[in-house]
Design an enzyme around this catalytic site. Sequence first.
Site, PDB file in Angstrom:
ATOM      1  N   GLY A 281       0.835  -1.203   0.000  1.00 25.04           N
ATOM      2  CA  GLY A 281       0.000   0.000   0.000  1.00 25.04           C
ATOM      3  C   GLY A 281       0.867   1.249   0.000  1.00 25.04           C
TER       4      GLY A 281
ATOM      5  N   ARG B  84       1.108  -5.030  -4.936  1.00 26.12           N
ATOM      6  CA  ARG B  84       1.207  -6.165  -4.019  1.00 26.12           C
ATOM      7  C   ARG B  84       1.434  -7.364  -4.939  1.00 26.12           C
ATOM      8  NH1 ARG B  84      -0.667  -4.156   0.898  1.00 26.12           N
ATOM      9  NH2 ARG B  84      -2.351  -2.648   0.792  1.00 26.12           N
TER      10      ARG B  84
ATOM     11  N   ASP C 230       4.699  -4.664   6.142  1.00 27.27           N
ATOM     12  CA  ASP C 230       5.054  -6.024   6.577  1.00 27.27           C
ATOM     13  C   ASP C 230       5.073  -7.057   5.443  1.00 27.27           C
ATOM     14  OD1 ASP C 230       2.330  -5.839   6.392  1.00 27.27           O
ATOM     15  OD2 ASP C 230       1.889  -6.743   8.338  1.00 27.27           O
TER      16      ASP C 230
ATOM     17  N   THR D 156       4.347   2.725   5.542  1.00 26.30           N
ATOM     18  CA  THR D 156       2.956   2.259   5.610  1.00 26.30           C
ATOM     19  C   THR D 156       2.187   3.186   6.538  1.00 26.30           C
ATOM     20  OG1 THR D 156       1.484   0.543   6.486  1.00 26.30           O
ATOM     21  CG2 THR D 156       3.704   0.540   7.357  1.00 26.30           C
TER      22      THR D 156
ATOM     23  N   ASP E 228      -0.078   2.304   8.396  1.00 23.21           N
ATOM     24  CA  ASP E 228      -0.578   1.535   9.544  1.00 23.21           C
ATOM     25  C   ASP E 228       0.273   1.641  10.807  1.00 23.21           C
ATOM     26  OD1 ASP E 228      -2.583   0.711   7.905  1.00 23.21           O
ATOM     27  OD2 ASP E 228      -1.858  -1.338   7.631  1.00 23.21           O
TER      28      ASP E 228
ATOM     29  N   ASP F   5       2.482  -0.318  11.851  1.00 26.49           N
ATOM     30  CA  ASP F   5       2.468  -1.615  12.548  1.00 26.49           C
ATOM     31  C   ASP F   5       3.785  -2.379  12.421  1.00 26.49           C
ATOM     32  OD1 ASP F   5       2.174  -2.015   9.856  1.00 26.49           O
ATOM     33  OD2 ASP F   5       0.615  -3.530  10.012  1.00 26.49           O
TER      34      ASP F   5
ATOM     35  N   ARG G 299      -5.882  -2.710   9.049  1.00 25.41           N
ATOM     36  CA  ARG G 299      -6.405  -4.076   8.934  1.00 25.41           C
ATOM     37  C   ARG G 299      -6.088  -4.891  10.191  1.00 25.41           C
ATOM     38  NH1 ARG G 299      -4.703  -5.927   3.371  1.00 25.41           N
ATOM     39  NH2 ARG G 299      -2.797  -5.149   4.302  1.00 25.41           N
TER      40      ARG G 299
HETATM   41  O1  F6P Z   1      -1.476  -1.395   4.715  1.00 24.46           O
HETATM   42  C1  F6P Z   1      -2.043  -0.178   4.395  1.00 24.46           C
HETATM   43  C2  F6P Z   1      -3.533  -0.317   4.142  1.00 24.46           C
HETATM   44  O2  F6P Z   1      -4.019   0.954   3.786  1.00 24.46           O
HETATM   45  C3  F6P Z   1      -4.339  -0.908   5.298  1.00 24.46           C
HETATM   46  O3  F6P Z   1      -4.652   0.012   6.311  1.00 24.46           O
HETATM   47  C4  F6P Z   1      -5.550  -1.420   4.557  1.00 24.46           C
HETATM   48  O4  F6P Z   1      -6.156  -2.457   5.280  1.00 24.46           O
HETATM   49  C5  F6P Z   1      -4.973  -1.907   3.253  1.00 24.46           C
HETATM   50  O5  F6P Z   1      -3.762  -1.202   3.068  1.00 24.46           O
HETATM   51  C6  F6P Z   1      -5.849  -1.717   2.051  1.00 24.46           C
HETATM   52  O6  F6P Z   1      -5.213  -2.285   0.956  1.00 24.46           O
HETATM   53  P1  F6P Z   1      -5.644  -2.074  -0.559  1.00 24.46           P
HETATM   54  O7  F6P Z   1      -5.315  -0.676  -0.955  1.00 24.46           O
HETATM   55  O8  F6P Z   1      -4.847  -3.084  -1.306  1.00 24.46           O
HETATM   56  O9  F6P Z   1      -7.126  -2.301  -0.620  1.00 24.46           O
END
Ligand code: F6P
Length: 323
Positions: free
Chosen positions: A11, A72, A103, A126, A128, A130, A172
């Site tokens: 992300g 990803r 991660d 990120t 997050d 985390d 998440r």
């Molecule tokens: O890891 C960053 C994040 O924004 C999370 O908070 C979220 O759950 C996820 O990515 C969403 O991913 P995507 O953009 O692939 O839907």
Amino acid sequence: IKKIAVLTSGGDAPGMNAAVRAVVRSSVYYNLDVYGIYKGYDGLINGDIEQLQVRSVSNILSRGGTFLLSARSDEFRTKEGRAKAYKNFKANDLDALVVIGGDGSFTGADVFSQEYDVPVLGIPGTIDNDLAGTDFTIGYDTACNTATEAIDKIRDTASSHERLFFVEVMGRDAGFIAVNSGISGGAVAMLLPEHNWGIDDLIRRLQRGASSEKASNIVIVAEGCKLGSAYDIAAKVKTQLDYFDIRVTVLGHLQRGGSPTTSDRVLASRLGVAAVEGLLNGQSNVMVGVVNSNVVYTPINEAVKTIKKIDAEEFRIAKILSI
Ligand code: F6P
């Protein structure tokens, strides 16, 4: 080490561009050739790689997103995918890889580094927050500011109509954005993936507010909350407290965009330089972070596997203030 490559993966996060800029400029400063890999690991697999110069990264410091693009990569999760990636790594005579991501990206980096003995250096990017081994990740501060601004706006309309709002923020597996924006936005409660708050606890808290004439209520729900989505929780609350006029707002990807804050730009710049300096000093398979204002290098698998805890003191403060 003479040639390094940099990619952004997973992300996107505000400040990733600032980190790439710092990696490129510090590489040039130390007389290294630096290459940009587009679309994360997919670009390494497909050979989407080009040399970057000092001016390749002009005017990107203030821009959200990542000019290197991100993905990803499912293919990089396979042995065959990583074999193709290594082929391109060698074909370009690269000596080390800087991975800016979260991660999932670091798990891939760890496997790749061990399979092919490639020096990898991770930069935490990120929203997050985390990752262990750093107090803050790049993009987190900007995302919190965006969420706070949104909560402030929701507060205006919530107060005007004396409504109860459930605001869902990203995260998440982690509630960092929820706690931080909850405190700064004056939320009555924050529901996090890390906590086992039940609906009954929430109901009690809302009832207490109602009995002391609390005019507007904002409950922050982290995306990964075990009680369900903001919509699920709102529906459950409605069945027990039907006197509340309830609305739900999901902030979603709004939180991933925007110009990075000063803190994120400074953090990204600092980590980008420290990544290159770390590689020059023989660091390998580590993530660079800032802990208590100092640059530290943590084994990449430790940064991913260690669960970073929500600050109990922050949560305590939130509880005291949200009566
Ligand atoms: O890891 C960053 C994040 O924004 C999370 O908070 C979220 O759950 C996820 O990515 C969403 O991913 P995507 O953009 O692939 O839907």
